[in-house]
Design an enzyme around this catalytic site. Structure first.
Site, PDB file in Angstrom:
ATOM      1  N   VAL A  60       0.789  -1.747  -0.285  1.00 13.33           N
ATOM      2  CA  VAL A  60       0.237  -0.210   0.107  1.00 13.33           C
ATOM      3  C   VAL A  60       0.674   1.269   0.306  1.00 13.33           C
ATOM      4  O   VAL A  60       0.801   2.399  -0.218  1.00 13.33           O
ATOM      5  CB  VAL A  60      -0.960  -0.059   1.321  1.00 13.33           C
ATOM      6  CG1 VAL A  60      -1.517  -0.779   1.315  1.00 13.33           C
ATOM      7  CG2 VAL A  60      -0.191  -0.531   2.384  1.00 13.33           C
ATOM      8  N   SER A 138      -7.431   3.918  15.313  1.00 14.75           N
ATOM      9  CA  SER A 138      -7.419   3.523  15.915  1.00 14.75           C
ATOM     10  C   SER A 138      -7.931   4.468  17.554  1.00 14.75           C
ATOM     11  O   SER A 138      -8.150   6.014  17.295  1.00 14.75           O
ATOM     12  CB  SER A 138      -5.970   3.153  16.423  1.00 14.75           C
ATOM     13  OG  SER A 138      -5.906   3.123  17.637  1.00 14.75           O
ATOM     14  N   TYR A 151       2.098   6.404  15.921  1.00 16.43           N
ATOM     15  CA  TYR A 151       0.889   5.558  15.626  1.00 16.43           C
ATOM     16  C   TYR A 151      -0.093   6.711  15.371  1.00 16.43           C
ATOM     17  O   TYR A 151      -0.971   6.586  14.821  1.00 16.43           O
ATOM     18  CB  TYR A 151       1.216   4.416  16.299  1.00 16.43           C
ATOM     19  CG  TYR A 151      -0.396   3.570  16.109  1.00 16.43           C
ATOM     20  CD1 TYR A 151       0.030   2.790  15.051  1.00 16.43           C
ATOM     21  CD2 TYR A 151      -1.059   3.450  16.856  1.00 16.43           C
ATOM     22  CE1 TYR A 151      -1.281   1.896  14.942  1.00 16.43           C
ATOM     23  CE2 TYR A 151      -2.183   2.139  16.300  1.00 16.43           C
ATOM     24  CZ  TYR A 151      -1.977   1.298  15.657  1.00 16.43           C
ATOM     25  OH  TYR A 151      -3.400   0.816  15.313  1.00 16.43           O
ATOM     26  N   ALA A 153       0.272   9.451  15.759  1.00 19.25           N
ATOM     27  CA  ALA A 153      -0.052  10.927  14.786  1.00 19.25           C
ATOM     28  C   ALA A 153      -0.529  10.471  13.279  1.00 19.25           C
ATOM     29  O   ALA A 153      -1.567  10.887  12.580  1.00 19.25           O
ATOM     30  CB  ALA A 153       0.494  11.307  14.709  1.00 19.25           C
ATOM     31  N   LYS A 155      -2.516   7.604  13.276  1.00 18.30           N
ATOM     32  CA  LYS A 155      -4.466   7.232  13.393  1.00 18.30           C
ATOM     33  C   LYS A 155      -4.710   8.225  12.945  1.00 18.30           C
ATOM     34  O   LYS A 155      -6.050   8.896  12.321  1.00 18.30           O
ATOM     35  CB  LYS A 155      -4.361   6.704  13.915  1.00 18.30           C
ATOM     36  CG  LYS A 155      -3.687   5.348  13.956  1.00 18.30           C
ATOM     37  CD  LYS A 155      -3.695   4.617  11.985  1.00 18.30           C
ATOM     38  CE  LYS A 155      -3.880   3.045  12.549  1.00 18.30           C
ATOM     39  NZ  LYS A 155      -4.473   2.168  11.285  1.00 18.30           N
TER      40      LYS A 155
HETATM   41  N1  LIG Z   1      -5.319  -5.222  16.557  1.00 22.51           N
HETATM   42  C1  LIG Z   1      -6.089  -4.348  17.281  1.00 22.51           C
HETATM   43  O1  LIG Z   1      -6.418  -4.355  18.288  1.00 22.51           O
HETATM   44  C2  LIG Z   1      -5.906  -2.916  17.085  1.00 22.51           C
HETATM   45  C3  LIG Z   1      -6.829  -1.851  17.565  1.00 22.51           C
HETATM   46  C4  LIG Z   1      -6.922  -0.755  16.892  1.00 22.51           C
HETATM   47  C5  LIG Z   1      -6.452  -0.382  15.267  1.00 22.51           C
HETATM   48  N2  LIG Z   1      -5.983  -1.453  14.410  1.00 22.51           N
HETATM   49  C6  LIG Z   1      -5.622  -1.280  13.526  1.00 22.51           C
HETATM   50  O2  LIG Z   1      -5.885  -2.554  12.756  1.00 22.51           O
HETATM   51  C7  LIG Z   1      -5.166  -2.934  10.901  1.00 22.51           C
HETATM   52  C8  LIG Z   1      -5.271  -4.295  11.197  1.00 22.51           C
HETATM   53  O3  LIG Z   1      -3.997  -4.030  12.053  1.00 22.51           O
HETATM   54  P1  LIG Z   1      -4.005  -5.858  12.732  1.00 22.51           P
HETATM   55  O4  LIG Z   1      -3.783  -5.587  13.848  1.00 22.51           O
HETATM   56  O5  LIG Z   1      -4.660  -7.116  12.030  1.00 22.51           O
HETATM   57  O6  LIG Z   1      -2.479  -6.362  12.358  1.00 22.51           O
HETATM   58  P2  LIG Z   1      -1.858  -7.348  11.608  1.00 22.51           P
HETATM   59  O7  LIG Z   1      -2.100  -8.546  12.591  1.00 22.51           O
HETATM   60  O8  LIG Z   1      -0.278  -6.980  11.766  1.00 22.51           O
HETATM   61  O9  LIG Z   1      -1.886  -7.065  10.454  1.00 22.51           O
HETATM   62  C9  LIG Z   1      -1.786  -5.570   9.399  1.00 22.51           C
HETATM   63  C10 LIG Z   1      -1.874  -6.498   7.795  1.00 22.51           C
HETATM   64  O10 LIG Z   1      -1.403  -5.538   6.702  1.00 22.51           O
HETATM   65  C11 LIG Z   1      -0.411  -5.686   6.201  1.00 22.51           C
HETATM   66  N3  LIG Z   1       0.176  -4.515   5.426  1.00 22.51           N
HETATM   67  C12 LIG Z   1       1.199  -3.877   6.823  1.00 22.51           C
HETATM   68  N4  LIG Z   1       2.116  -3.719   5.669  1.00 22.51           N
HETATM   69  C13 LIG Z   1       1.846  -3.354   4.197  1.00 22.51           C
HETATM   70  C14 LIG Z   1       2.302  -2.741   3.316  1.00 22.51           C
HETATM   71  N5  LIG Z   1       2.887  -2.042   3.085  1.00 22.51           N
HETATM   72  N6  LIG Z   1       1.097  -3.090   2.487  1.00 22.51           N
HETATM   73  C15 LIG Z   1      -0.102  -4.036   2.199  1.00 22.51           C
HETATM   74  N7  LIG Z   1      -0.029  -4.610   3.589  1.00 22.51           N
HETATM   75  C16 LIG Z   1       0.176  -4.216   4.112  1.00 22.51           C
HETATM   76  C17 LIG Z   1      -0.538  -6.367   6.779  1.00 22.51           C
HETATM   77  O11 LIG Z   1       0.419  -7.581   6.041  1.00 22.51           O
HETATM   78  P3  LIG Z   1       1.800  -8.146   4.946  1.00 22.51           P
HETATM   79  O12 LIG Z   1       2.716  -7.565   6.555  1.00 22.51           O
HETATM   80  O13 LIG Z   1       1.444  -8.865   4.937  1.00 22.51           O
HETATM   81  O14 LIG Z   1       1.887  -6.927   4.122  1.00 22.51           O
HETATM   82  C18 LIG Z   1      -1.289  -7.916   7.342  1.00 22.51           C
HETATM   83  O15 LIG Z   1      -2.524  -8.028   6.759  1.00 22.51           O
HETATM   84  C19 LIG Z   1      -4.427  -1.932  11.309  1.00 22.51           C
HETATM   85  O16 LIG Z   1      -4.706  -0.280  10.927  1.00 22.51           O
HETATM   86  C20 LIG Z   1      -4.583  -1.369  12.741  1.00 22.51           C
HETATM   87  O17 LIG Z   1      -3.492  -0.259  13.643  1.00 22.51           O
HETATM   88  C21 LIG Z   1      -6.175  -2.918  15.055  1.00 22.51           C
END
Ligand SMILES: NC(=O)c1ccc[n+]([C@@H]2O[C@H](COP(=O)([O-])OP(=O)(O)OC[C@H]3O[C@@H](n4cnc5c(N)ncnc54)[C@H](OP(=O)(O)O)[C@@H]3O)[C@@H](O)[C@H]2O)c1
Length: 246
Positions: A60, A138, A151, A153, A155
């Site tokens: 991305v 987030s 993170y 900033a 978000k």
């Molecule tokens: N889990 C929580 O508690 C939480 C809370 C608040 C917000 N969020 C938000 O929710 C979203 C998903 O988080 P998650 O917890 O599911 O994280 P995660 O398990 O680390 O998954 C992140 C996903 O994003 C992909 N990704 C990362 N960099 C990328 C890039 N440059 N191009 C394309 N894909 C990319 C990763 O795949 P690859 O590395 O293979 O590319 C993976 O599929 C994020 O935006 C995070 O900030 C999560």
């Protein structure tokens, strides 16, 4: 079947919250393009989807890669109704110790990635006169978390980008909202929930006293993409169990 016949792109749709959203969208009748740099175990999802799920290698942070993602989705499924800009990274460290490369990775992924995806999907949605964009932010977009400046900033910037996009794109029939999870016992949230010492401090901040589940975030993502949300625009939907951040 609240998304029957819809076509969705989910960035970061291979694991974590994006994977849960992709799986839920499929159950609701949508076709889904899962986009990320690594397929992980996406084959299991593709095999059970009867052709309604595909994987597209996507970075991305790269304009050409994101353009290719949208072209491949439209070629495969004929249209793009929903973009879930979910891909994100978190790199901890107080500002003095946070490496410039880590900062830039967060800006490139969390902020530039959301812009590039919106920019690339726009021609498809505008031509249809309809679309939904859900930018995953987030709870930390609006709370001060020491050691998470990049993170927080990025978000916060995503949420303002969402508001401006909503104003600009409404005349084209495109609704733009943010989905702001709290701490979810999935994906990057496990760094907190899986650490007893850290979680014992964090849990007191949640009215419900527990972390969220990925399916609870996916429920909100279905709602924002569905016909039940036709008058919801420029909104940040917090899914955090009642977060009281001291
Ligand atoms: N889990 C929580 O508690 C939480 C809370 C608040 C917000 N969020 C938000 O929710 C979203 C998903 O988080 P998650 O917890 O599911 O994280 P995660 O398990 O680390 O998954 C992140 C996903 O994003 C992909 N990704 C990362 N960099 C990328 C890039 N440059 N191009 C394309 N894909 C990319 C990763 O795949 P690859 O590395 O293979 O590319 C993976 O599929 C994020 O935006 C995070 O900030 C999560």
């Amino acid at each position: 079947m609240r998304l029957d016949g819809k076509v969705a792109v989910v960035t970061g749709g291979t694991r974590g919250l994006g994977r849960a959203i992709a799986e839920r969208y499929l159950r609701e009748g949508a076709s889904v393009m899962c986009a990320a740099r690594n397929p992980h175990d996406i084959d299991t999802l593709l095999e059970s989807s009867q052709g309604r799920a595909r994987y597209c290698y996507t970075d991305v942070t790269d304009e050409d890669s994101v353009g290719k993602l949208m072209r491949e989705t439209a070629d495969a499924f004929g249209r793009i109704d929903v973009l879930v800009a979910n891909a994100g990274v978190s790199r901890d460290g107080k500002i003095g110790r946070l490496a410039p490369a880590a900062w830039q990775e967060m800006v490139a992924t969390n902020l530039n990635g959301v812009y590039l995806c919106t920019h690339a999907v726009l021609p498809y949605m505008a031509a249809q006169g309809a679309g939904r964009i859900i930018n995953v932010s987030s709870s930390m977009a609006t709370r001060v978390a020491v050691g998470a400046a990049g993170y927080c900033a990025t978000k916060a910037a995503v949420e303002m980008f969402t508001r401006v996009s909503a104003m600009e794109l409404a005349p084209k029939g495109i609704l733009v909202n943010s989905l702001a999870p709290g701490i979810v016992d999935e994906g990057m949230g496990r760094d907190l929930t899986g650490n007893d010492k850290v979680w014992s401090v964090y849990r007191r901040r949640f009215a419900l006293g527990r972390p969220g589940r990925a399916d609870e975030v996916a429920d909100a993502a279905v709602y924002l993409a569905s016909d039940e949300a036709t008058y919801v625009n420029g909104h940040v939907l917090e899914v955090n169990g009642g977060l009281l951040w001291a």
